[in-house]
Design an enzyme around this catalytic site. Structure first.
Site, PDB file in Angstrom:
ATOM      1  CG  ASN A  33      42.352  37.261  48.222  1.00  0.00           C
ATOM      2  OD1 ASN A  33      43.027  37.206  49.246  1.00  0.00           O
ATOM      3  ND2 ASN A  33      42.885  37.405  47.018  1.00  0.00           N
ATOM      4  CE  LYS A  35      42.906  41.071  46.076  1.00  0.00           C
ATOM      5  NZ  LYS A  35      42.767  41.916  44.884  1.00  0.00           N
ATOM      6  CG  HIS A 122      45.011  36.078  43.399  1.00  0.00           C
ATOM      7  ND1 HIS A 122      45.403  37.351  43.076  1.00  0.00           N
ATOM      8  CD2 HIS A 122      43.696  36.158  43.742  1.00  0.00           C
ATOM      9  CE1 HIS A 122      44.379  38.178  43.227  1.00  0.00           C
ATOM     10  NE2 HIS A 122      43.336  37.474  43.636  1.00  0.00           N
ATOM     11  CD  GLU A 124      46.247  41.239  43.890  1.00  0.00           C
ATOM     12  OE1 GLU A 124      46.554  40.753  44.998  1.00  0.00           O
ATOM     13  OE2 GLU A 124      45.304  42.036  43.734  1.00  0.00           O
ATOM     14  CD  GLU A 192      41.400  35.976  40.632  1.00  0.00           C
ATOM     15  OE1 GLU A 192      41.250  36.714  41.612  1.00  0.00           O
ATOM     16  OE2 GLU A 192      42.500  35.521  40.282  1.00  0.00           O
ATOM     17  N   GLY A 198      39.233  45.284  40.926  1.00  0.00           N
ATOM     18  CA  GLY A 198      39.600  46.557  41.528  1.00  0.00           C
ATOM     19  C   GLY A 198      39.523  47.735  40.588  1.00  0.00           C
ATOM     20  CB  SER A 238      34.541  44.314  40.416  1.00  0.00           C
ATOM     21  OG  SER A 238      35.868  44.755  40.292  1.00  0.00           O
TER      22      SER A 238
END
Length: 740
Positions: A33, A35, A122, A124, A192, A198, A238
């Site tokens: 991904n 982004k 997702h 985000e 996730e 991150g 990660s």
């Protein structure tokens, strides 16, 4: 007892991990991904090109790979990703169908674009854009209607994990979508842990496995055991090349959804760890073997590339359907240039001298063989260089590429020609390559004679040998720009100032000297055009499918063959090496042999070879030039030597062997009985020298015989003898079959 112990262990393991037995049927899947990265489409293209160089590290049968680039680049990058076995995946999709929904893209539009995957839910999208579980469910429903594959993202925040709500959050997010899912084969779940994305924090393999096992257990109760056992669950917190091996070993982790690490060339290390190719399985043994043998980095890189092509199962053949004939080329006689002798100071003349001539019964360098008037190939080459120096009033730089088998004998034979130079100024040595066991692609072993475990990698090794030996850098630092290379057994190939000037003026990075094919050349490689690119390529006999052999040998269709006289811009060669990380990706040819060539019962092996002329397709802007037949007088067989010693050829003042003018550039065709394939047997056939062939079109020798002095052959003549050895009496034989 050891078998029983292993059986008990397996039963115990499956009982602890009830889905592990079924996990083997779940194909791994890795997603990248991106982004809103990288900054430009060029950077994205450069990254894919870097991946392409490592595409042989993963097996497409073992692992599925999907990449999620920014939406505006999907169409432009889709073909490039597909070329290396990766699918394109959207990062998001609308919960609506077509209509007045500014800024959205629908499942229908993705399918129409040829995009078969999308992310949904997702973290985000949930945290930064306020998407709810209900929104996610509606998106899943739209994708199901269109048959679009979905990577459904779920996962908890740090505070939720610390509150012990991980399973509760995952269950809630999944439960919202379950009523919308009709076709579970189109669903992949990506767990996730948001707190690990991150942040540098990573769930331990045990924590990830525990959570993903709980997800699968929930699906068992909420949907069915069958769905739970078949659905793939990715881990997305990660993931790096360093931690991926431990994670993927867990029975409920079926792959990864990777963020930042997918924007690096080392993303291929993650994919390779998940679904290693055959190359990655066998390569460590080859690398250790070659390093132990003292092979340089360039040799190792070249062999790894060749082995990767083999291990990938790629078709190394060039079928008729992929090529077109070359209709015309620039002809030597049409060149209108003023020869520029100043270019000689920038030019190196190189002869390939690695062959032992074993096919002719020799156990030393073929170039030591006497050719004519008491001169060996090496004598004539040395005298040619002396003639060039005299003709051009300068010292022409001359070098040899020897093999380990020819180096000592060659240097000794040339020691009397001091003007040629010595040591590294005169030679560099060809690399050697491991033989490959045909059955499993492992390094071949032969304890009786370890030397049989190695083979020459073909004359395409010229390029990595120049790089690895330091010869290329050395020549460039000394101001050399051009290289003229030819085989040591081709005594027609000498420096031609007209050709050199034409090559330099053309600006081409690579030029092949081609000649018009005759019946004698029908089984040798020919020039063609790649239908896909329109560029020139070389097709060797080993690259021609059996069903295309008739077309391959059609000299009317494929008019030109490679003389193996090549002109190379050394600066362009260096640039290609830099562009391709230290290798030149030449087409690979595989030859079936036995590890001990004299023992047909020994292990079947593959010898991987490349041809130096095939580099014509590696350089953008490569070209070819049709040259007179006089620049091609090689000796590959005793038949060639038989002809070369005859009066059909002449030794010129500058020590070239060329066809006489009467031959009109067409050599006689010689077919000797197999009993004469070795030089010593051929010498007994012509104790008084070969017959006159100046007017011969074709001569065939079948059976045991000797030629008397004064035999003249005209037209097409066959000599036959089925009994004890007999002599062919002096006289003229024309267009007939002679029964002795």
């Amino acid at each position: 007892s050891s078998v029983l112990a292993r059986t008990r262990f397996c039963i115990a393991f499956v009982s602890i991990h009830p889905f592990r037995a079924l996990a083997m049927s779940r194909k791994f899947i890795v997603g990248g991904n991106w982004k809103c990265n990288p900054g430009t489409q060029k950077e994205a293209t450069d990254l894919i090109q870097a991946w392409q160089k490592q595409a042989n590290v993963f097996d497409k049968e073992k692992v599925e790979v999907v990449i999620c680039p920014p939406a505006i680049w999907m169409d432009g990058l889709q073909g490039k990703l597909s070329a290396i076995g990766m699918s394109t995946c959207s990062q998001n999709v609308s919960k609506t169908g077509p209509g007045a929904f500014t800024g959205e893209w629908t499942a229908e539009s993705l399918v129409d674009l040829g995009v078969s995957w999308t992310l949904v839910g997702h973290s985000e999208r949930r945290s930064k854009y306020g998407e709810t579980d209900a929104d996610t469910a509606e998106k899943v429903a739209m994708c199901q209607e269109q048959g679009l594959n979905v990577i459904l993202c779920i996962g908890e925040l740090l505070e939720e994990r610390e509150a012990g709500k991980t399973d509760e959050v995952n269950t809630r997010q999944l439960a919202a979508c379950l009523p919308k899912i009709k076709d579970w084969s189109k669903i992949v779940i990506a767990y996730e842990p948001v707190w690990a994305i991150g942040t540098g924090k990573v769930a331990t393999p045990e924590q990830a496995e525990e959570t993903q096992a709980a997800i699968r257990a929930y699906l068992t109760s909420a949907v069915s055991a069958d769905v739970a056992s078949k659905v793939r669950i990715q881990y997305g917190g990660s993931v790096t090349p360093e931690n991926c091996k431990d994670l993927i070993s867990k029975p409920n982790i079926d792959g990864f959804l990777v963020g930042g690490a997918s924007l690096k060339p080392t993303f291929m290390d993650i994919i390779g760890a998940v679904g290693p190719s055959k190359l990655m399985e066998v390569w460590p043994a080859y690398q250790a073997k070659m390093e132990k043998e003292g092979c340089n980095e360039a040799a190792i890189a070249a062999f790894k590339y060749n082995l990767g092509v083999l291990a990938s199962g790629a078709d190394v053949m060039i079928p008729e359907s992929a090529i077109d004939p070359v209709e015309s080329l620039m002809d030597y006689e049409q060149i209108k240039v003023k020869p520029d002798s100043s270019l000689l100071k920038q030019t190196v003349v190189l002869k390939l001298n690695g062959g032992l001539g074993t096919g002719m019964g020799l156990d030393k360098a073929k170039s030591l063989l006497t050719v004519t008037e008491g001169n060996s190939f090496l004598d004539l080459i040395a005298k040619q260089v002396g003639s060039m120096n005299k003709q051009f009033k300068t010292k022409v730089k001359f070098m040899l590429m020897n093999s380990f088998a020819t180096s000592a004998d060659t240097l000794e034979a040339l020691s009397s020609y001091e003007e040629l130079g010595k040591g590294a100024d005169l030679e560099f040595v060809q690399n050697k390559a491991p033989k490959v066991t045909a059955s499993d692609l492992s390094p071949a072993t032969w304890e009786k004679e370890p030397g049989h475990e190695w083979c020459p990698p073909g004359h395409g090794d010229l390029y990595p040998a120049m790089l690895g030996s330091g010869t290329l850098d050395k020549l460039l630092k000394k101001g050399f720009k051009y290289m003229f290379v030819s085989n040591s057994d081709n005594l027609g190939a000498t420096m031609d100032l007209k050709i050199l000037t034409y090559f330099a003026n053309s600006g081409a990075p690579f030029m092949m000297e081609a000649a018009e094919r005759t019946a004698a050349d029908s089984k040798g490689g020919h020039l063609a055009k790649d239908k896909a690119t329109g560029n020139l390529l070389l097709r060797e006999s080993a690259q021609c499918p059996k069903e295309d052999e008739k077309a391959f040998q059609d000299t009317e269709r494929y008019k030109f063959f490679n003389t193996n006289n090549l002109w190379v811009d050394l600066q362009a060669l260096q640039a290609e090496f830099k562009k391709n990380d230290g290798l030149l990706p030449l087409p690979v040819m595989k030859n079936n042999k036995t590890v001990d060539p004299r023992d047909k019962g020994s292990t079947p092996v593959l010898q991987l070879e490349t041809a130096m002329g095939a580099a014509i397709q590696c350089f953008e802007g490569s070209t070819a030039l049709v040259v007179p037949r006089s620049r091609f007088a090689p000796v590959k067989t005793t038949g060639d030597l038989f002809a070369l010693r005859s009066d059909a050829y002449t030794l010129t003042e500058d020590f070239r062997i060329t066809l006489k003018e009467e031959r009109k550039n067409v050599p006689p065709t010689i077919k000797l009985d197999d009993m004469y394939k070795f030089v010593d047997a051929m010498e007994k056939l012509i104790p008084n020298g070969p017959p006159s062939l100046i007017d011969c079109k074709k001569v065939v020798v079948e059976g045991d015989m000797t030629f008397a002095k004064g035999v003249i052959v005209k037209g097409e003549v066959t000599f036959k003898n089925s009994g004890a050895s007999k002599e062919v009496a002096a006289g003229t034989y024309e267009d007939k079959t002679v029964e002795l």
